[in-house]
Design a protein around this motif. Structure first.
Motif, PDB file in Angstrom:
ATOM      1  N   TYR A   1       0.856  -1.188   0.000  1.00 35.35           N
ATOM      2  CA  TYR A   1       0.000   0.000   0.000  1.00 35.35           C
ATOM      3  C   TYR A   1       0.891   1.237   0.000  1.00 35.35           C
ATOM      4  N   THR A   2       1.256   1.696  -1.188  1.00 33.68           N
ATOM      5  CA  THR A   2       2.261   2.750  -1.313  1.00 33.68           C
ATOM      6  C   THR A   2       1.684   4.162  -1.379  1.00 33.68           C
ATOM      7  N   SER A   3       0.417   4.285  -1.683  1.00 32.05           N
ATOM      8  CA  SER A   3      -0.189   5.608  -1.810  1.00 32.05           C
ATOM      9  C   SER A   3      -0.152   6.344  -0.467  1.00 32.05           C
ATOM     10  N   GLU A   4       0.026   7.648  -0.532  1.00 33.27           N
ATOM     11  CA  GLU A   4       0.067   8.485   0.677  1.00 33.27           C
ATOM     12  C   GLU A   4      -1.219   8.362   1.492  1.00 33.27           C
ATOM     13  N   ARG A   5      -2.331   8.089   0.820  1.00 30.88           N
ATOM     14  CA  ARG A   5      -3.607   7.995   1.543  1.00 30.88           C
ATOM     15  C   ARG A   5      -3.615   6.861   2.561  1.00 30.88           C
ATOM     16  N   PHE A   6      -2.708   5.894   2.434  1.00 31.31           N
ATOM     17  CA  PHE A   6      -2.624   4.775   3.370  1.00 31.31           C
ATOM     18  C   PHE A   6      -1.633   5.024   4.515  1.00 31.31           C
ATOM     19  N   SER A   7      -1.110   6.242   4.627  1.00 30.41           N
ATOM     20  CA  SER A   7      -0.015   6.488   5.581  1.00 30.41           C
ATOM     21  C   SER A   7      -0.381   6.101   7.013  1.00 30.41           C
ATOM     22  N   PHE A   8      -1.528   6.531   7.518  1.00 29.20           N
ATOM     23  CA  PHE A   8      -1.898   6.180   8.889  1.00 29.20           C
ATOM     24  C   PHE A   8      -2.270   4.708   9.011  1.00 29.20           C
ATOM     25  N   ALA A   9      -2.952   4.172   8.015  1.00 34.88           N
ATOM     26  CA  ALA A   9      -3.294   2.747   8.051  1.00 34.88           C
ATOM     27  C   ALA A   9      -2.019   1.901   8.096  1.00 34.88           C
ATOM     28  N   ARG A  10      -0.979   2.305   7.360  1.00 38.43           N
ATOM     29  CA  ARG A  10       0.305   1.568   7.392  1.00 38.43           C
ATOM     30  C   ARG A  10       0.934   1.637   8.777  1.00 38.43           C
ATOM     31  N   LEU A  11       0.937   2.808   9.387  1.00 37.70           N
ATOM     32  CA  LEU A  11       1.510   2.944  10.740  1.00 37.70           C
ATOM     33  C   LEU A  11       0.755   2.067  11.739  1.00 37.70           C
ATOM     34  N   ILE A  12      -0.557   2.077  11.641  1.00 40.75           N
ATOM     35  CA  ILE A  12      -1.389   1.262  12.530  1.00 40.75           C
ATOM     36  C   ILE A  12      -1.099  -0.218  12.278  1.00 40.75           C
ATOM     37  N   ALA A  13      -0.977  -0.601  11.011  1.00 45.33           N
ATOM     38  CA  ALA A  13      -0.722  -1.998  10.661  1.00 45.33           C
ATOM     39  C   ALA A  13       0.611  -2.485  11.221  1.00 45.33           C
ATOM     40  N   VAL A  14       1.638  -1.675  11.136  1.00 44.46           N
ATOM     41  CA  VAL A  14       2.940  -2.073  11.686  1.00 44.46           C
ATOM     42  C   VAL A  14       2.808  -2.340  13.182  1.00 44.46           C
ATOM     43  N   GLU A  15       2.114  -1.462  13.868  1.00 49.31           N
ATOM     44  CA  GLU A  15       1.911  -1.659  15.307  1.00 49.31           C
ATOM     45  C   GLU A  15       1.056  -2.889  15.572  1.00 49.31           C
ATOM     46  N   TRP A  16       0.014  -3.099  14.748  1.00 47.53           N
ATOM     47  CA  TRP A  16      -0.840  -4.266  14.940  1.00 47.53           C
ATOM     48  C   TRP A  16      -0.045  -5.561  14.758  1.00 47.53           C
ATOM     49  N   PHE A  17       0.841  -5.607  13.767  1.00 45.62           N
ATOM     50  CA  PHE A  17       1.614  -6.833  13.560  1.00 45.62           C
ATOM     51  C   PHE A  17       2.603  -7.083  14.700  1.00 45.62           C
ATOM     52  N   ARG A  18       2.974  -6.068  15.456  1.00 45.74           N
ATOM     53  CA  ARG A  18       3.742  -6.306  16.693  1.00 45.74           C
ATOM     54  C   ARG A  18       2.881  -7.099  17.680  1.00 45.74           C
ATOM     55  N   VAL A  19       1.600  -6.736  17.751  1.00 46.58           N
ATOM     56  CA  VAL A  19       0.665  -7.477  18.612  1.00 46.58           C
ATOM     57  C   VAL A  19       0.521  -8.909  18.105  1.00 46.58           C
TER      58      VAL A  19
END
Length: 155
Positions: free
Chosen positions: A59-77
């Motif tokens: 998901y490279t589009s800028e519109r996914f920026s917050f979703a990507r940050l949330i996803a990285v944190e979620w995958f830590r969980v």
């Protein structure tokens, strides 16, 4: 719905009030999509589907920026739950639900409250198959505690 609470009180029903602290971050929503064997991870305005943390980079589009940050944190969980042998039971318990919280602690996106670390602070669970807004708060906080997820403070 406010009218329902007011009417319930007028009709003599007992209404419980649960006070929670408002986490000060970016809206985060996570759901397990069993049919796709993937996580739906969303910010307030946009979501993504990912089976693995590597999928997030698609998901490279800028519109996914917050979703990507949330996803990285979620995958830590997810990684922690995997190490603890809890991921399969989490997915089983979690199917048909969406957990709602806030992405907090990123120094680049700090709001009024400063957090010591990046984390997801959850406060609600929605039953995707119900017309109700959220499941009972006591059940929500019990579920979050069972799996070691960070929740907002509450009384």
């Amino acid at each position: 719905h406010g009218d329902g609470v007011e009417q319930a009180i007028k009709d003599g029903f007992t209404v419980d009030i649960i006070k929670t602290v408002k986490a000060n971050g970016e809206n985060a929503q996570v759901a397990w999509v069993q049919d796709l064997d993937a996580w739906m991870i969303a910010s307030k305005n946009v979501g993504l589907l990912a089976r693995t943390e590597e999928d997030v980079s698609l998901y490279t589009s800028e519109r996914f920026s917050f979703a990507r940050l949330i996803a990285v944190e979620w995958f830590r969980v997810v990684n922690r739950l995997t190490k603890e042998g809890l991921l399969d039971s989490f997915k089983q318990d979690f199917r048909d639900f969406t957990i709602i919280g806030e992405y907090c602690g990123n120094q680049e996106y700090q709001h009024l409250i400063k957090y010591d670390e990046i984390d997801l602070h959850f406060y609600a669970i929605v039953d995707n198959l119900s017309g109700e807004t959220c499941i009972d708060p006591d059940e929500t906080f019990s579920f979050l505690k069972k799996y070691g997820l960070t929740s907002v403070s509450h009384d």
